[in-house]
Write an enzyme that holds these catalytic residues in place. Sequence first.
Site, mmCIF file in Angstrom:
data_model
loop_
_atom_site.group_PDB
_atom_site.id
_atom_site.type_symbol
_atom_site.label_atom_id
_atom_site.label_comp_id
_atom_site.label_asym_id
_atom_site.label_seq_id
_atom_site.Cartn_x
_atom_site.Cartn_y
_atom_site.Cartn_z
ATOM 1 N N LYS A 1 -7.171 59.505 12.297
ATOM 2 C CA LYS A 1 -6.275 58.358 12.109
ATOM 3 C C LYS A 1 -6.857 57.336 11.151
ATOM 4 C CE LYS A 1 -3.943 54.597 14.556
ATOM 5 N NZ LYS A 1 -3.727 53.906 15.859
ATOM 6 N N CYS B 1 0.853 -1.195 0.000
ATOM 7 C CA CYS B 1 0.000 0.000 0.000
ATOM 8 C C CYS B 1 0.884 1.239 0.000
ATOM 9 C CB CYS B 1 -0.914 -0.016 1.207
ATOM 10 S SG CYS B 1 -1.906 1.491 1.369
ATOM 11 N N ASP C 1 -10.654 51.460 15.921
ATOM 12 C CA ASP C 1 -10.211 50.078 15.995
ATOM 13 C C ASP C 1 -11.368 49.132 16.342
ATOM 14 O OD1 ASP C 1 -10.463 51.227 18.446
ATOM 15 O OD2 ASP C 1 -8.433 50.829 19.131
ATOM 16 N N ASP D 1 0.658 62.496 9.174
ATOM 17 C CA ASP D 1 -0.606 63.208 8.982
ATOM 18 C C ASP D 1 -0.499 64.674 9.366
ATOM 19 O OD1 ASP D 1 -2.986 62.409 7.817
ATOM 20 O OD2 ASP D 1 -4.088 62.529 9.710
#
Length: 1065
Positions: free
Chosen positions: A512, A14, A765, A370
């Site tokens: 953000k 096998c 978040d 930013d």
Amino acid sequence: MEPKPMNQQNGQVCQICGDDVGLNPDGEPFVACNECAFPICRDCYEYERREGTQNCPQCKTRFKRLKGCARVPGDEEEDGVDDLENEFNWADKHDSQYVAESMLHAHMSYGRGADFDGVPQPFQPIPNVPLLTNGQMVDDIPPEQHALVPSFMGGGGKRIHPLPYADPNLPVQPRSMDPSKDLAAYGYGSVAWKERMESWKQKQERMHQTRNDGGGNDDGDDADLPLMDEARQPLSRKIPLPSSQINPYRMIIIIRLVVLGFFFHYRVMHPVPDAFALWLISVICEIWFAMSWILDQFPKWFPIERETYLDRLTLRFDKEGLPSLLAPVDFFVSTVDPMKEPPLVTANTVLSILAVDYPVDKVSCYVSDDGAAMLTFEALSETSEFAKKWVPFCKKYSIEPRAPEWYFQLKIDYLRDKVAPNFVRERRAMKREYEEFKVRINALVAKAQKVPEEGWTMQDGTPWPGNNVRDHPGMIQVFLGQSGGHDVEGNELPRLVYVSREKRPGYNHHKKAGAMNALVRVSAVLTNAPYMLNLDCDHYINNSKAIKEAMCFMMDPLLGKKVCYVQFPQRFDGIDRHDRYANRNVVFFDINMKGLDGIQGPIYVGTGCVFRRQALYGYDAPKTKKPPSRTCNCWPKWCICCCCFGNRKTKKKTKTSKPKFEKIKKLFKKKENQAPAYALGEIDEAAPGAENEKASIVNQQKLEKKFGQSSVFVASTLLEYGGILKSASPASLLKEAIHVIGCGYEDKTDWGKDIGWIYGSVTEDILTGFKMHCHGWRSIYCIPKRAAFKGSAPLNLSDRLHQVLRWALGSIEIFFSNHCPLWYGYGGGLKFLERFSYINSIVYPWTSIPLLAYCTLPAICLLTGKFITPELGNVASLWFMSLFICIFATGILEMRWSGVGIDDWWRNEQFWVIGGVSSHLFAVFQGLLKVIAGIDTSFTVTSKGGDDEEFSELYTFKWTTLLIPPTTLLLLNFIGVVAGVSNAINNGYESWGPLFGKLFFAFWVIVHLYPFLKGLVGRQNRTPTIVIVWSILLASIFSLLWVRIDPFLAKNDGPLLEECGLDCN
């Protein structure tokens, strides 16, 4: 029955388990596949049909059901013998044990040769058991007419690989092919064979993962597990908590619920008539506290831990000497004001990213400025130059951490482990280089303190485009890239890109969240890595292998497909030992998040998170097909037949739902070098295929309406595994990147609604993670032994309260938004207990109102002489004591299974009260003002740096209105204690008994507010605050006691005059 020697059997082995194929009852070799006669034993044949792909590993033809074998899904489509008697005869325990032992024997002999010292070793098979059924062929093609059946003659103990393959050293006996069959039926000429084999491998690994996750039992079911070598093992495993720790914890929660029921029954049924208002307020507050506790407690019902295997990840995807197959990762660093977020802190974060232990061609770092500050731009330029020296030093000596500021603060023992002298020399030289680098950065900061009247100018004399912070064009600068980005040793460095999005008056830039979405689009155009990691500018990489830890989940073939992000806990530097204001948030990160990981995954906390890009694009999680369920032999046959009959009807009607992005990608299946799509007017309607092309263009326009008017970016969203268009030039990509960060790019698109970071709250978040969980994704909580990231936290009381105020205000904004977890996302993929945690994350600020009232009650009770409860009997005392014991037991058992110390747990309890009566209260009122009156409030960026003296910021006093409510509560309770004691002194012995309950209540408030009081008093003369507090309190009590004993009355030595009672008039 004694096993026959190998040379006396049919000679076939096998190719899955390595055992003898065996014979059927007629004495002929057992044949599983009637197309190619690939040698497989009976056990592996039944296993493959039951749990595998149901296909022959060689020719990919589906196994036909042999008579006597159990029916599996898909057999109803075949026309054959209906064998109802043996339809559900699964192999018994002895057959399972036989397969397991055969696999174990093959696994133990992995890597061994066929000969030992030149002498062939005979194969010793495990004793066979009689086959249960007769494996008859269902077609009339004799075995000798099938194609290419390898003989594998001869003995030998050579281990057979778990995946079927033909050994080139063994002779293959060619046989003729069936002329009626196509070559693809035998596996030749088929381009899908590799995908089928990968699918087969994944199913085998899925079963092994089920065992590791605790899905299997310990009663010998391992016989069904596949045999896998180290390179195919799962990359991670889930570790449930020991039952000795988690079961008592769950039991005490149930007991606490029962006790709460009896407690509230007593409180409601026994009002206080002479203090009904106080009693009613206290009961309402206590019911709210109980509901808040339920929302917080039950998401912690299934806490788990996880373990990763980095060696298996390396063995599979990052072999030495071969090109790395690890997935690329884009790093995002966000900063706003360099005066409040020092450039040196940001530089350390960037340096730790550039030196991460990951293939350099797979790493790209994007820094979002930013504030469009030239100081940040020049500091990043200096950082890129210093990185050429720092990165090779880190990788040469494998140092940790790879942020130079924190690395050079470590105390190195040069005599430990025999440190090499050249390392000592290079370390000292590198420290000198870093000190010079700090001098240059500090000089830039000092220069930026005074802005010139005409604004800043660059080195070439042109004005700095960002002189007007609120009105400037988009800016992108590639500092380190594919060309010119090499260190001092000539090795390639990761990409470093400066990004400042366009800002114009009249546009809402979404703070953000808008900056992060701009980074998503820029990175998709320039590098388009399938995974992204975002960090705050003050969070550096403390563990250089953290990305590989995340890849153990993201790239796992079994688990990774449904993972939207891997969240790491936040750890902090520079916090005092006592952590007075619970800055570490240990209870949240080590208790609550572990509990959520056992449900659908932790919430996103804003930093230290590795995302799957496709999940941020708003696509649904892929649906997984449920494995075929086993049928128990113990049910009656008539019941089984009825169930099976019903399943056959329903299975034909069911359809496998495909993920949303899979359907879209089929409509837009493009190659990387394909030309852009034509406009609708350019398509010739008479041309063949014009309708399909027109439909494709229409769907592309829908995507552009969703993602924005950028064909390059839209094309990148269809690439699940990342990559950029090879036909595009760097200049054209850079031009497209400038376009996608324009301030009007998101107008009339789904950005901020269903794509990217979600708008509508300053705590973007929570919303972002919530939307992904609603789409059916799950998240992973990864806690490496060495902390993955470390950051700084505000030490000062005022800064800490302002930070908590911003978080609470964001929760209030979500509460009033369309994305409130109370009513959003039903019918999606969000699990029930996961919804509990999100509801708790937006409801907790409202607890400030009942908490403020409850903390005021002790002072009122002491001043009025009344109390919120009647006189307690024996039964009532029992429920009160039981509730207090359950509360303490819950905390103790939580600390036991989580490893959290009692100091951290107690600090968390104290700051829950401090923040609740100050920051959370103001957040509620500010949120109501914003919703009702439209008055928007802005938050201040928390200071990231301190003075030179250690913990000097901790003792700095900064007045803010947030200090008023807790200060008032302290004064009220102090006055109440003094008044209560003085009243008891005046009224005698009988009044002391009821006083103790009121004093205990008041001291509960004072003890919880003690860290606030300590921060209020400050450092000053270094006298411990507790000494000052107790001195004032005791002085007041003893003064009143002395007044009672010896009151200030005038003494008269004359006769005592009394009224006679007669009216002299």
